[in-house]
Each structure stands twice: as structure tokens, then as C-alpha cells.
Design an enzyme around this catalytic site. Structure first.
Site, PDB file in Angstrom:
ATOM      1  N   TYR A  93      12.198  26.886  29.044  1.00 26.88           N
ATOM      2  CA  TYR A  93      10.804  27.333  28.867  1.00 26.88           C
ATOM      3  C   TYR A  93      10.463  27.403  27.372  1.00 26.88           C
ATOM      4  O   TYR A  93       9.441  26.871  26.930  1.00 26.88           O
ATOM      5  CB  TYR A  93      10.622  28.703  29.528  1.00 26.88           C
ATOM      6  CG  TYR A  93       9.353  29.406  29.132  1.00 26.88           C
ATOM      7  CD1 TYR A  93       8.128  29.057  29.704  1.00 26.88           C
ATOM      8  CD2 TYR A  93       9.362  30.437  28.179  1.00 26.88           C
ATOM      9  CE1 TYR A  93       6.946  29.695  29.336  1.00 26.88           C
ATOM     10  CE2 TYR A  93       8.194  31.084  27.802  1.00 26.88           C
ATOM     11  CZ  TYR A  93       6.989  30.712  28.383  1.00 26.88           C
ATOM     12  OH  TYR A  93       5.824  31.340  28.017  1.00 26.88           O
ATOM     13  N   SER A 114       4.187  29.909  22.473  1.00 28.10           N
ATOM     14  CA  SER A 114       4.848  31.209  22.650  1.00 28.10           C
ATOM     15  C   SER A 114       5.658  31.548  21.417  1.00 28.10           C
ATOM     16  O   SER A 114       6.177  30.645  20.736  1.00 28.10           O
ATOM     17  CB  SER A 114       5.783  31.137  23.861  1.00 28.10           C
ATOM     18  OG  SER A 114       6.611  32.278  23.908  1.00 28.10           O
TER      19      SER A 114
END
Ligand code: NAP
Length: 256
Positions: A161, A147
């Protein structure tokens, strides 16, 4: 647009392919002639698109439901893959999500463990379990979804995360060196802000609009924007000299 023979006779595994980026990646591999083990997320009981049902009928795809919230789920996936494929040419570790936005001081042990198990540990477990089959393929590729937040730290409430995605990026670089003697290349795709269910859950329309305006290409990304990069990184013909890299797909949201 697609070469229907690019992945002919190739066995491909895509996790997190019930929807969003993973579903489009599975579709494009099928369009390029692969046999695909499609991990349809946590539940077997879901509506699936026609192309997938047709591919199952034609025995070009088989479906696996498994919840990666525990190691039993990743074991279940690996067992089913290995029951169907002696060799795995391409592994796409894509399953993941934020689970929620958790302020640092309120994060519980259970929340922390759930985020790490899904986004980090499951990648290690699936990769480890499928390594003998990847080695057997001679010239395999692993493509992991990370990400943009692995580089930026993400937005509030996503610290664990984002850090778990940074773990996967670094793990992939280490594996690239370790597995090169086996002919296995390991790379990552790093999506920016992509319009999938992910942001329906974790971002308000106002936040998304603000993000859109900050992106040089002036739009959010789509699963279709991301998927070809997975195929590129998986195909020895296209990227045979690329390993240990992270490709950012973000419309210029992060340029560094
Ligand atoms: N969208 C973005 O802007 C963005 C940005 C950067 C990175 N990413 C990453 O890209 C990947 C795909 O995301 P997406 O945007 O396509 O999101 P999505 O539409 O929410 O899809 C997530 C996929 O992961 C699966 N998954 C979630 N929890 C699971 C669990 N406990 N066990 C097994 N599978 C589980 C989902 O299955 P279910 O259908 O069962 O939930 C689904 O197939 C993720 O790793 C995400 O972190 C997305």
C-alpha cells in the site's frame, strides 16, 4: 469561510467520495459552486448525507458507483463522467485503502494485485481516460491523494500500500512536466493519520493514541483538515504557479 463562486461553472470529479476525506472534498467543492461528479465508492445502495441528495436534486452533483477492483470499474466511471461532462476542470483521484495488513511473507498474489489495482492502476486508468476532457478545459488541475506512508514506508503490513502511494506521488510529478504544455497542473495531497473509517479498520485505539502523542499538534487529523488543500491545489487563482508538488497534511507528524 468558502467563496461560493470559486468553482462556478467548473466540472469536478472526486473519486472515493462515499465517506471520509473524499466526501468532505466533494462537499467543499459543492459549497464553492462546482458541478461535481461524485464517485460514491463500490455500491449504489448506500445512505447518503442530505447535502449530497440536495445537490443531486439541484443537478449540481451526480453520483457514480463503480468498483475499482477491476479495470471495468474505472472504465465505467470514466464513461459516466464523459457522458455528463464535455470538459473536466478538476480531477481528484482519492479512492483507495490498505485492503488489509499483510505480513511480507504471507502476502498472496491476489492480495498484492488487489492493492496495486485499487491504489495505483486505477489512478492511471482514470487519469488516462479523462485526459481529453481535462485538456479541453484549458487550465485543468489533477489532485491525487497519496499518504505520509509514501515517505516513511508506513507501519507493518502496509508495504505494498505504502509503495503504491509512492508510485502515485512519482507518477504525479512526471505528469506535471508532461502535461504542463496542456495547461494541466498535477499535485498531490498527502494525509498523515486522519480519523476516518480507514483507521477504524486498520489501526487499534492504542496504536492511534500512541500516534496522537507523537504528533507535534497533539491530535489526529480530520477530513475537514485535509479538504481545503484539495481546493487550494485545484484553484488556478490560488495555486496557478504550483505543479508537481506533494503537500503534507499531518500536524507535523513528519517534518523533513
Ligand atoms: N485516513 C488516513 O489516515 C489516510 C492517510 C493517508 C492516506 N489516506 C488515503 O486517503 C484516501 C481516502 O481515505 P479515507 O481515509 O477517506 O478512507 P475511507 O473513509 O475508507 O474512504 C475510502 C474511499 O475509497 C473508496 N474505495 C475503497 N475501495 C474501493 C474500490 N474497490 N473501488 C472503488 N472505491 C473504493 C471507498 O468506497 P467504499 O465506501 O465503497 O468502500 C471510499 O469512498 C485513500 O486514498 C487513502 O489511502 C488516508
Amino acid at each position: 469561510m468558502f467563496n461560493p463562486k470559486l468553482f462556478e461553472n467548473h466540472n469536478v470529479v472526486v473519486t472515493g467520495a462515499s465517506r471520509g476525506i473524499g466526501l468532505e472534498v466533494a462537499r467543499q467543492f459543492l459549497d464553492c459552486g462546482a458541478r461535481v461528479a461524485v464517485h460514491i465508492g463500490r455500491s449504489a445502495d448506500r445512505a447518503l448525507p442530505d447535502f449530497l441528495l440536495t445537490a443531486v436534486e439541484d443537478r449540481r452533483a451526480f453520483l457514480i458507483a463503480a468498483d475499482f477492483a477491476t479495470s471495468a470499474g474505472t472504465r465505467q466511471l470514466a464513461d459516466k463522467v464523459l457522458g455528463n461532462f464535455e470538459r473536466v476542470h478538476v480531477l481528484v483521484n482519492n479512492a483507495g485503502t490498505m485492503i488489509g495488513r499483510f505480513p511480507a511473507d504471507a502476502l498472496t498474489d491476489e492480495q498484492y494485485e488487489a492493492i496495486v489495482q485499487l491504489n495505483q492502476t486505477s489512478v492511471v486508468e482514470v487519469t488516462r481516460a479523462l485526459l481529453p476532457a481535462l485538456r479541453a478545459a484549458q487550465g485543468a488541475a489533477i489532485v491525487n491523494t497519496v499518504s505520509i506512508s509514501a515517505l516513511t514506508g508506513g507501519s507493518p503490513g502496509s508495504a505494498v500500500y505504502s509503495a503504491s502511494k509512492a508510485f502515485v506521488a512519482t507518477y504525479s510529478k512526471a505528469l506535471a512536466r508532461e502535461l504542463a504544455p496542456d495547461g494541466i497542473r498535477v499535485n498531490c495531497v498527502s494525509p498523515g493519520t486522519i480519523e476516518t473509517d480507514f483507521h477504524q479498520r486498520y489501526s487499534s485505539p492504542e496504536k492511534l493514541e500512541q500516534t496522537r502523542k507523537s504528533i507535534p499538534l497533539q491530535r489526529l487529523g480530520t477530513a475537514e483538515d485535509c479538504a481545503p488543500t484539495y481546493l487550494f491545489l485545484a484553484a488556478p487563482l490560488l495555486s496557478g504557479y504550483i505543479t508537481g508538488q506533494v503537500l503534507e497534511i499531518n500536524g507535523g507528524q513528519l517534518i523533513c
